[in-house]
Design an enzyme around this catalytic site. Structure first.
Site, short mmCIF file in Angstrom:
data_model
loop_
_atom_site.label_atom_id
_atom_site.label_comp_id
_atom_site.label_asym_id
_atom_site.label_seq_id
_atom_site.Cartn_x
_atom_site.Cartn_y
_atom_site.Cartn_z
N HIS A 63 0.86 -1.20 0.00
CA HIS A 63 0.00 0.00 0.00
C HIS A 63 0.89 1.24 0.00
O HIS A 63 1.25 1.77 1.05
CB HIS A 63 -0.91 -0.03 1.24
CG HIS A 63 -2.00 0.98 1.22
ND1 HIS A 63 -3.31 0.67 0.93
CD2 HIS A 63 -1.99 2.31 1.45
CE1 HIS A 63 -4.06 1.76 1.00
NE2 HIS A 63 -3.27 2.78 1.31
N GLY A 71 -3.59 16.23 -0.42
CA GLY A 71 -4.29 17.38 -0.97
C GLY A 71 -5.45 17.83 -0.10
O GLY A 71 -6.20 18.72 -0.48
N GLU A 72 -5.61 17.22 1.07
CA GLU A 72 -6.77 17.55 1.92
C GLU A 72 -6.74 18.98 2.44
O GLU A 72 -7.76 19.50 2.89
CB GLU A 72 -6.87 16.57 3.11
CG GLU A 72 -7.38 15.19 2.74
CD GLU A 72 -6.25 14.20 2.47
OE1 GLU A 72 -5.15 14.65 2.10
OE2 GLU A 72 -6.50 12.99 2.61
N ARG A 165 -14.19 11.36 4.01
CA ARG A 165 -13.69 11.61 2.66
C ARG A 165 -14.16 10.54 1.67
O ARG A 165 -13.80 10.56 0.50
CB ARG A 165 -12.15 11.64 2.68
CG ARG A 165 -11.57 12.78 3.47
CD ARG A 165 -10.10 12.55 3.76
NE ARG A 165 -9.92 11.46 4.72
CZ ARG A 165 -8.74 10.92 5.03
NH1 ARG A 165 -7.64 11.35 4.42
NH2 ARG A 165 -8.65 9.95 5.92
N HIS A 197 -9.82 1.13 2.36
CA HIS A 197 -9.39 2.14 3.33
C HIS A 197 -10.47 2.29 4.40
O HIS A 197 -11.62 2.60 4.09
CB HIS A 197 -9.18 3.48 2.61
CG HIS A 197 -9.13 4.67 3.52
ND1 HIS A 197 -7.97 5.31 3.87
CD2 HIS A 197 -10.13 5.35 4.16
CE1 HIS A 197 -8.25 6.32 4.67
NE2 HIS A 197 -9.55 6.37 4.87
N HIS A 226 -5.39 0.06 7.31
CA HIS A 226 -5.40 1.01 8.44
C HIS A 226 -6.22 0.43 9.60
O HIS A 226 -6.87 1.17 10.34
CB HIS A 226 -5.99 2.39 8.05
CG HIS A 226 -5.56 2.91 6.71
ND1 HIS A 226 -4.27 2.78 6.25
CD2 HIS A 226 -6.23 3.57 5.73
CE1 HIS A 226 -4.18 3.34 5.05
NE2 HIS A 226 -5.35 3.80 4.70
N ARG A 229 -5.96 1.81 13.19
CA ARG A 229 -6.18 3.26 13.34
C ARG A 229 -6.63 3.60 14.77
O ARG A 229 -6.24 4.62 15.32
CB ARG A 229 -7.26 3.70 12.35
CG ARG A 229 -7.54 5.17 12.34
CD ARG A 229 -8.71 5.48 11.43
NE ARG A 229 -8.41 5.30 10.02
CZ ARG A 229 -7.74 6.17 9.26
NH1 ARG A 229 -7.28 7.28 9.80
NH2 ARG A 229 -7.54 5.93 7.99
N ASP A 289 1.85 2.81 3.72
CA ASP A 289 1.05 3.99 3.32
C ASP A 289 1.99 5.12 2.91
O ASP A 289 1.65 6.30 3.03
CB ASP A 289 0.14 4.43 4.47
CG ASP A 289 -1.10 5.18 4.00
OD1 ASP A 289 -1.34 5.23 2.78
OD2 ASP A 289 -1.80 5.74 4.86
N SER A 293 -0.92 11.08 2.62
CA SER A 293 -0.97 12.18 3.58
C SER A 293 -1.46 11.63 4.92
O SER A 293 -2.18 10.64 4.97
CB SER A 293 -1.93 13.26 3.09
OG SER A 293 -3.24 12.75 3.02
#
Ligand code: ZN
Length: 395
Positions: A63, A71-72, A165, A197, A226, A229, A289, A293
Protein backbone atom coordinates in the site's frame (compact mmCIF):
# COMPACT_ATOMS: atom_id res chain seq x y z
CA UNK A 1 25.35 -12.21 -12.81
CA UNK A 2 26.25 -14.67 -10.06
CA UNK A 3 26.38 -13.86 -6.37
CA UNK A 4 27.15 -16.15 -3.48
CA UNK A 5 26.13 -15.07 0.02
CA UNK A 6 28.20 -17.12 2.43
CA UNK A 7 27.46 -18.08 6.05
CA UNK A 8 24.35 -16.01 6.51
CA UNK A 9 21.55 -16.71 8.99
CA UNK A 10 18.48 -17.34 6.93
CA UNK A 11 14.87 -16.48 7.67
CA UNK A 12 12.84 -17.87 4.78
CA UNK A 13 10.75 -16.43 6.66
CA UNK A 14 11.14 -19.58 8.83
CA UNK A 15 14.41 -19.70 10.75
CA UNK A 16 16.60 -21.98 8.59
CA UNK A 17 19.93 -21.47 10.37
CA UNK A 18 23.24 -20.49 8.78
CA UNK A 19 23.41 -21.32 5.08
CA UNK A 20 24.66 -19.98 1.73
CA UNK A 21 22.48 -18.44 -0.99
CA UNK A 22 23.48 -18.71 -4.63
CA UNK A 23 21.94 -16.06 -6.88
CA UNK A 24 21.98 -16.64 -10.62
CA UNK A 25 20.71 -13.69 -12.64
CA UNK A 26 17.46 -12.51 -11.07
CA UNK A 27 16.62 -15.81 -9.30
CA UNK A 28 17.73 -17.78 -6.28
CA UNK A 29 19.62 -20.71 -7.83
CA UNK A 30 20.33 -22.70 -4.69
CA UNK A 31 20.28 -22.56 -0.90
CA UNK A 32 22.47 -24.86 1.15
CA UNK A 33 25.54 -25.29 3.29
CA UNK A 34 29.08 -24.99 1.89
CA UNK A 35 28.00 -23.99 -1.61
CA UNK A 36 30.87 -23.42 -4.09
CA UNK A 37 30.70 -21.37 -7.29
CA UNK A 38 33.99 -21.78 -9.15
CA UNK A 39 33.36 -21.45 -12.87
CA UNK A 40 37.03 -21.35 -13.81
CA UNK A 41 36.97 -17.59 -14.23
CA UNK A 42 34.56 -17.82 -17.17
CA UNK A 43 31.94 -15.83 -15.22
CA UNK A 44 32.58 -13.43 -12.38
CA UNK A 45 31.20 -14.67 -9.09
CA UNK A 46 30.67 -12.04 -6.40
CA UNK A 47 31.23 -13.57 -2.98
CA UNK A 48 29.52 -11.76 -0.10
CA UNK A 49 30.43 -12.60 3.48
CA UNK A 50 27.26 -12.88 5.54
CA UNK A 51 28.79 -13.57 8.95
CA UNK A 52 27.01 -11.71 11.71
CA UNK A 53 24.17 -10.92 9.33
CA UNK A 54 20.78 -12.35 8.56
CA UNK A 55 18.96 -12.63 5.25
CA UNK A 56 15.21 -12.17 4.94
CA UNK A 57 13.09 -11.92 1.78
CA UNK A 58 12.93 -8.46 0.20
CA UNK A 59 9.98 -6.62 1.75
CA UNK A 60 6.63 -6.38 -0.02
CA UNK A 61 4.83 -3.11 0.65
CA UNK A 62 1.21 -3.59 -0.39
CA UNK A 63 0.00 0.00 0.00
CA UNK A 64 2.12 2.86 -1.32
CA UNK A 65 0.97 6.17 -2.79
CA UNK A 66 3.85 6.02 -5.26
CA UNK A 67 2.54 9.03 -7.19
CA UNK A 68 1.99 11.01 -4.03
CA UNK A 69 -1.43 11.59 -2.52
CA UNK A 70 -3.11 13.91 -0.11
CA UNK A 71 -4.29 17.38 -0.97
CA UNK A 72 -6.77 17.55 1.92
CA UNK A 73 -5.46 21.02 2.78
CA UNK A 74 -5.51 22.35 -0.81
CA UNK A 75 -3.13 22.08 -3.74
CA UNK A 76 0.05 22.81 -1.84
CA UNK A 77 -0.63 19.82 0.41
CA UNK A 78 -0.47 17.32 -2.45
CA UNK A 79 2.33 15.00 -1.32
CA UNK A 80 5.39 14.22 -3.51
CA UNK A 81 6.09 11.11 -5.59
CA UNK A 82 8.23 8.37 -4.15
CA UNK A 83 11.79 7.88 -5.42
CA UNK A 84 13.60 4.60 -5.97
CA UNK A 85 15.94 4.90 -2.99
CA UNK A 86 13.08 5.85 -0.63
CA UNK A 87 11.99 2.24 -1.16
CA UNK A 88 15.30 0.40 -1.52
CA UNK A 89 16.84 1.99 1.58
CA UNK A 90 13.73 0.82 3.45
CA UNK A 91 14.31 -2.78 2.31
CA UNK A 92 11.33 -2.76 -0.05
CA UNK A 93 11.79 -4.66 -3.32
CA UNK A 94 8.12 -5.19 -4.28
CA UNK A 95 5.58 -2.42 -4.12
CA UNK A 96 1.87 -2.09 -4.83
CA UNK A 97 0.83 1.43 -5.83
CA UNK A 98 -2.53 3.03 -5.14
CA UNK A 99 -4.37 6.32 -5.46
CA UNK A 100 -6.12 7.82 -2.45
CA UNK A 101 -8.38 10.77 -1.68
CA UNK A 102 -7.52 12.50 -4.95
CA UNK A 103 -8.54 10.53 -8.04
CA UNK A 104 -8.73 13.66 -10.22
CA UNK A 105 -5.30 15.29 -10.34
CA UNK A 106 -3.85 11.77 -9.92
CA UNK A 107 -5.16 9.13 -12.25
CA UNK A 108 -4.68 5.54 -13.33
CA UNK A 109 -2.59 6.39 -16.39
CA UNK A 110 0.01 8.24 -14.35
CA UNK A 111 -0.05 5.63 -11.56
CA UNK A 112 0.65 2.89 -14.09
CA UNK A 113 3.44 4.95 -15.69
CA UNK A 114 5.02 5.53 -12.27
CA UNK A 115 4.86 1.80 -11.50
CA UNK A 116 6.48 1.01 -14.84
CA UNK A 117 9.21 3.58 -14.15
CA UNK A 118 10.05 2.01 -10.79
CA UNK A 119 10.11 -1.41 -12.48
CA UNK A 120 12.59 -0.08 -15.06
CA UNK A 121 14.70 1.19 -12.18
CA UNK A 122 14.86 -2.32 -10.68
CA UNK A 123 11.85 -2.97 -8.43
CA UNK A 124 8.85 -5.27 -8.87
CA UNK A 125 5.68 -3.21 -9.04
CA UNK A 126 1.92 -3.66 -9.18
CA UNK A 127 -1.06 -1.32 -8.83
CA UNK A 128 -4.65 -1.28 -7.68
CA UNK A 129 -7.37 0.11 -9.91
CA UNK A 130 -9.31 3.06 -8.53
CA UNK A 131 -9.03 5.51 -5.65
CA UNK A 132 -11.23 6.39 -2.64
CA UNK A 133 -14.06 7.14 -5.05
CA UNK A 134 -17.17 5.30 -6.16
CA UNK A 135 -17.90 4.73 -9.02
CA UNK A 136 -14.38 3.36 -9.42
CA UNK A 137 -12.40 5.32 -12.01
CA UNK A 138 -10.71 2.55 -13.93
CA UNK A 139 -8.20 2.57 -16.78
CA UNK A 140 -10.19 0.67 -19.40
CA UNK A 141 -13.77 1.42 -18.35
CA UNK A 142 -14.42 -1.50 -16.03
CA UNK A 143 -12.80 -3.21 -13.06
CA UNK A 144 -13.01 -6.59 -14.79
CA UNK A 145 -11.37 -5.32 -17.97
CA UNK A 146 -8.60 -3.62 -15.97
CA UNK A 147 -7.78 -6.89 -14.22
CA UNK A 148 -7.92 -8.97 -17.37
CA UNK A 149 -6.15 -6.59 -19.76
CA UNK A 150 -3.49 -4.83 -17.65
CA UNK A 151 -0.79 -7.08 -16.18
CA UNK A 152 0.17 -4.73 -13.36
CA UNK A 153 -3.39 -4.29 -12.04
CA UNK A 154 -3.93 -6.95 -9.36
CA UNK A 155 -6.91 -5.61 -7.42
CA UNK A 156 -9.11 -2.63 -6.63
CA UNK A 157 -8.51 0.15 -4.12
CA UNK A 158 -8.12 1.89 -1.96
CA UNK A 159 -11.91 2.25 -1.72
CA UNK A 160 -12.73 4.40 1.30
CA UNK A 161 -15.47 3.47 3.76
CA UNK A 162 -16.44 4.80 7.20
CA UNK A 163 -14.60 8.04 6.43
CA UNK A 164 -15.81 11.61 5.85
CA UNK A 165 -13.69 11.61 2.66
CA UNK A 166 -15.39 8.48 1.30
CA UNK A 167 -17.97 8.50 -1.53
CA UNK A 168 -20.31 6.90 1.03
CA UNK A 169 -21.07 3.82 -1.08
CA UNK A 170 -24.32 2.01 -0.45
CA UNK A 171 -24.31 -1.72 0.26
CA UNK A 172 -25.46 -2.43 -3.31
CA UNK A 173 -22.69 -0.31 -4.84
CA UNK A 174 -20.07 -1.81 -2.57
CA UNK A 175 -21.04 -5.43 -3.15
CA UNK A 176 -21.13 -4.91 -6.94
CA UNK A 177 -17.52 -3.67 -6.88
CA UNK A 178 -16.52 -6.73 -4.86
CA UNK A 179 -18.32 -9.00 -7.32
CA UNK A 180 -16.59 -7.48 -10.32
CA UNK A 181 -13.18 -7.67 -8.66
CA UNK A 182 -13.79 -11.30 -7.73
CA UNK A 183 -14.71 -12.46 -11.22
CA UNK A 184 -12.03 -10.26 -12.87
CA UNK A 185 -9.47 -11.82 -10.55
CA UNK A 186 -10.63 -15.33 -11.37
CA UNK A 187 -10.53 -14.75 -15.13
CA UNK A 188 -7.03 -13.24 -14.99
CA UNK A 189 -5.54 -15.61 -12.41
CA UNK A 190 -4.96 -12.67 -10.08
CA UNK A 191 -6.03 -11.98 -6.51
CA UNK A 192 -8.67 -9.40 -7.45
CA UNK A 193 -8.49 -8.24 -3.85
CA UNK A 194 -10.30 -5.11 -2.65
CA UNK A 195 -7.96 -2.92 -0.66
CA UNK A 196 -10.40 -1.09 1.61
CA UNK A 197 -9.39 2.14 3.33
CA UNK A 198 -11.02 2.25 6.77
CA UNK A 199 -11.67 5.65 8.27
CA UNK A 200 -12.46 6.35 11.91
CA UNK A 201 -16.26 6.34 11.45
CA UNK A 202 -18.48 4.33 13.75
CA UNK A 203 -19.65 2.04 10.94
CA UNK A 204 -16.10 0.55 10.87
CA UNK A 205 -16.23 -2.60 8.70
CA UNK A 206 -20.02 -2.95 8.55
CA UNK A 207 -20.12 -2.84 4.73
CA UNK A 208 -17.57 -5.65 4.46
CA UNK A 209 -19.37 -7.82 7.03
CA UNK A 210 -22.73 -7.24 5.34
CA UNK A 211 -21.25 -8.27 1.99
CA UNK A 212 -19.89 -11.55 3.31
CA UNK A 213 -23.11 -12.20 5.25
CA UNK A 214 -25.60 -11.36 2.50
CA UNK A 215 -23.77 -12.40 -0.68
CA UNK A 216 -21.69 -15.40 -1.73
CA UNK A 217 -18.50 -13.31 -1.76
CA UNK A 218 -16.00 -14.69 0.78
CA UNK A 219 -14.06 -12.72 3.39
CA UNK A 220 -10.83 -13.43 1.50
CA UNK A 221 -11.88 -11.00 -1.25
CA UNK A 222 -11.16 -8.07 1.07
CA UNK A 223 -7.98 -6.66 2.51
CA UNK A 224 -9.08 -3.85 4.84
CA UNK A 225 -6.22 -1.46 5.64
CA UNK A 226 -5.40 1.01 8.44
CA UNK A 227 -7.04 -1.54 10.77
CA UNK A 228 -4.92 -0.32 13.69
CA UNK A 229 -6.18 3.26 13.34
CA UNK A 230 -7.85 2.97 16.77
CA UNK A 231 -8.58 0.28 19.34
CA UNK A 232 -12.31 -0.07 18.62
CA UNK A 233 -11.73 -0.53 14.89
CA UNK A 234 -8.93 -3.00 15.54
CA UNK A 235 -11.15 -5.17 17.75
CA UNK A 236 -13.73 -5.39 14.94
CA UNK A 237 -10.98 -6.33 12.50
CA UNK A 238 -9.75 -9.10 14.80
CA UNK A 239 -13.28 -10.56 14.58
CA UNK A 240 -13.12 -10.25 10.78
CA UNK A 241 -9.77 -12.12 10.77
CA UNK A 242 -11.31 -14.85 12.93
CA UNK A 243 -13.98 -15.23 10.25
CA UNK A 244 -11.34 -16.01 7.63
CA UNK A 245 -10.41 -12.50 6.46
CA UNK A 246 -6.95 -10.99 6.25
CA UNK A 247 -6.18 -7.51 7.56
CA UNK A 248 -3.52 -4.93 6.76
CA UNK A 249 -1.80 -2.96 9.52
CA UNK A 250 -0.41 0.46 8.68
CA UNK A 251 3.07 1.20 10.00
CA UNK A 252 4.21 4.55 11.27
CA UNK A 253 7.51 6.37 11.34
CA UNK A 254 6.53 8.01 14.63
CA UNK A 255 4.23 5.40 16.11
CA UNK A 256 4.63 6.56 19.72
CA UNK A 257 3.24 10.00 18.77
CA UNK A 258 0.22 8.55 16.93
CA UNK A 259 -0.43 6.14 19.78
CA UNK A 260 -0.33 8.85 22.45
CA UNK A 261 -2.16 11.57 20.54
CA UNK A 262 -4.66 9.62 18.46
CA UNK A 263 -5.00 6.21 20.06
CA UNK A 264 -3.46 4.22 17.21
CA UNK A 265 -2.64 0.62 18.07
CA UNK A 266 1.07 0.10 17.47
CA UNK A 267 1.88 -2.63 14.97
CA UNK A 268 3.89 -4.68 17.48
CA UNK A 269 1.08 -4.61 20.05
CA UNK A 270 -1.45 -5.42 17.32
CA UNK A 271 0.45 -8.48 16.10
CA UNK A 272 1.02 -9.74 19.63
CA UNK A 273 -2.67 -9.28 20.43
CA UNK A 274 -3.75 -11.13 17.27
CA UNK A 275 -1.49 -14.06 18.13
CA UNK A 276 -2.91 -14.14 21.67
CA UNK A 277 -6.43 -14.12 20.23
CA UNK A 278 -5.62 -17.12 18.05
CA UNK A 279 -5.62 -15.24 14.73
CA UNK A 280 -3.48 -17.24 12.30
CA UNK A 281 0.06 -16.12 11.43
CA UNK A 282 -1.06 -16.05 7.80
CA UNK A 283 -3.85 -13.52 8.28
CA UNK A 284 -2.11 -10.18 8.55
CA UNK A 285 0.04 -7.90 6.46
CA UNK A 286 1.87 -4.66 7.19
CA UNK A 287 2.15 -1.77 4.74
CA UNK A 288 3.67 1.70 4.96
CA UNK A 289 1.05 3.99 3.32
CA UNK A 290 4.20 5.78 2.10
CA UNK A 291 3.71 9.21 0.48
CA UNK A 292 0.11 9.12 1.66
CA UNK A 293 -0.97 12.18 3.58
CA UNK A 294 -1.51 11.93 7.31
CA UNK A 295 -4.08 14.69 7.69
CA UNK A 296 -5.23 15.77 11.10
CA UNK A 297 -8.84 16.92 11.53
CA UNK A 298 -10.60 18.18 14.64
CA UNK A 299 -13.83 16.67 15.96
CA UNK A 300 -15.80 18.86 13.52
CA UNK A 301 -13.77 17.25 10.69
CA UNK A 302 -12.01 20.58 10.03
CA UNK A 303 -8.52 20.28 8.58
CA UNK A 304 -5.71 21.18 11.00
CA UNK A 305 -2.52 20.03 9.24
CA UNK A 306 -0.83 17.03 7.69
CA UNK A 307 2.27 14.87 7.53
CA UNK A 308 3.50 12.31 5.00
CA UNK A 309 3.85 8.54 5.41
CA UNK A 310 7.32 7.06 4.91
CA UNK A 311 8.47 3.72 3.55
CA UNK A 312 11.12 3.20 6.20
CA UNK A 313 8.49 2.53 8.87
CA UNK A 314 8.22 -1.16 7.91
CA UNK A 315 11.55 -2.25 9.35
CA UNK A 316 11.10 0.09 12.33
CA UNK A 317 7.83 -1.66 13.13
CA UNK A 318 9.43 -5.09 12.67
CA UNK A 319 12.20 -4.15 15.12
CA UNK A 320 9.55 -2.89 17.53
CA UNK A 321 7.68 -6.22 17.22
CA UNK A 322 10.82 -8.16 18.08
CA UNK A 323 12.54 -5.98 20.67
CA UNK A 324 9.56 -4.41 22.48
CA UNK A 325 6.79 -6.97 22.07
CA UNK A 326 8.79 -10.21 21.96
CA UNK A 327 7.25 -11.39 18.68
CA UNK A 328 9.64 -13.86 16.98
CA UNK A 329 11.34 -12.34 13.92
CA UNK A 330 10.11 -15.15 11.66
CA UNK A 331 6.52 -14.34 12.68
CA UNK A 332 6.85 -10.57 12.39
CA UNK A 333 8.38 -10.63 8.89
CA UNK A 334 5.55 -12.77 7.57
CA UNK A 335 3.53 -9.54 7.47
CA UNK A 336 5.82 -8.06 4.79
CA UNK A 337 6.91 -11.19 2.92
CA UNK A 338 5.04 -14.47 2.57
CA UNK A 339 1.62 -13.18 3.66
CA UNK A 340 1.21 -10.35 1.13
CA UNK A 341 2.75 -12.58 -1.55
CA UNK A 342 0.06 -15.21 -0.94
CA UNK A 343 -2.88 -12.85 -0.41
CA UNK A 344 -2.02 -10.81 -3.52
CA UNK A 345 -0.91 -13.87 -5.56
CA UNK A 346 2.54 -12.46 -6.34
CA UNK A 347 4.36 -15.37 -8.00
CA UNK A 348 8.02 -15.85 -7.05
CA UNK A 349 7.80 -13.34 -4.20
CA UNK A 350 7.99 -13.39 -0.42
CA UNK A 351 10.26 -16.37 0.27
CA UNK A 352 13.95 -17.22 0.19
CA UNK A 353 13.70 -20.46 -1.74
CA UNK A 354 15.26 -21.97 -4.84
CA UNK A 355 13.52 -20.66 -7.95
CA UNK A 356 12.09 -17.58 -6.23
CA UNK A 357 13.08 -14.06 -7.29
CA UNK A 358 16.41 -12.97 -5.84
CA UNK A 359 14.94 -10.25 -3.60
CA UNK A 360 16.94 -10.24 -0.38
CA UNK A 361 17.38 -7.92 2.59
CA UNK A 362 20.54 -8.34 4.62
CA UNK A 363 20.22 -7.14 8.21
CA UNK A 364 22.60 -6.86 11.12
CA UNK A 365 21.88 -9.88 13.34
CA UNK A 366 21.96 -7.95 16.63
CA UNK A 367 20.25 -4.68 15.74
CA UNK A 368 18.12 -5.77 12.74
CA UNK A 369 19.26 -2.57 11.00
CA UNK A 370 19.30 -2.77 7.21
CA UNK A 371 22.73 -3.41 5.72
CA UNK A 372 22.19 -4.36 2.06
CA UNK A 373 19.36 -4.96 -0.40
CA UNK A 374 19.26 -7.11 -3.52
CA UNK A 375 16.33 -6.72 -5.92
CA UNK A 376 15.96 -9.25 -8.75
CA UNK A 377 19.65 -10.15 -8.36
CA UNK A 378 20.95 -6.56 -8.44
CA UNK A 379 22.64 -5.04 -5.40
CA UNK A 380 20.59 -1.89 -4.82
CA UNK A 381 21.94 -0.96 -1.38
CA UNK A 382 25.28 -2.09 0.03
CA UNK A 383 26.77 -1.35 3.47
CA UNK A 384 23.79 0.96 4.20
CA UNK A 385 24.39 3.11 1.09
CA UNK A 386 22.38 3.06 -2.13
CA UNK A 387 24.32 1.80 -5.16
CA UNK A 388 21.51 2.25 -7.67
CA UNK A 389 19.70 5.59 -7.95
CA UNK A 390 16.47 6.64 -9.63
CA UNK A 391 16.74 8.60 -12.87
CA UNK A 392 16.42 12.02 -11.22
CA UNK A 393 17.96 11.26 -7.86
CA UNK A 394 21.25 12.89 -6.85
CA UNK A 395 24.07 10.42 -6.20
ZN1 ZN B 1 -5.88 4.95 3.09
Amino acid sequence: MIKLLKNIKLYKPEDAGIQDILIIGDKIGAIGKYLMADLGGAVDVEIIDGSGKIAIPGLIDSHVHMLGGGGEGGYKTRTPEIMLTDLTTAGITTVVGCLGTDGVTRNMQSLLAKARGLEEEGLSTYVYSGSYQIPVKTLTGSIMEDLIAIDKIIGVGEIAISDHRSSQPTFEEFSKIAAEARVGGMLSGKAGVLDIHLGDGERTIDLILRTIDETEIPATQFLPTHVNRNAALFEKCIEFAKRGGCIDLTGSDDADFWEEQYGEVRVGKAIRRMLEEGVGEDCFTLSSDAQGSLPIFNEKKEYLGLGVGTANCLLKEIRNCVFREGVPLETAIRAVTVNPARILKLAGKGKLEKGFDADVCILDEQTLELDSVIAKGVMMVKDKRPLVFGTFEKK
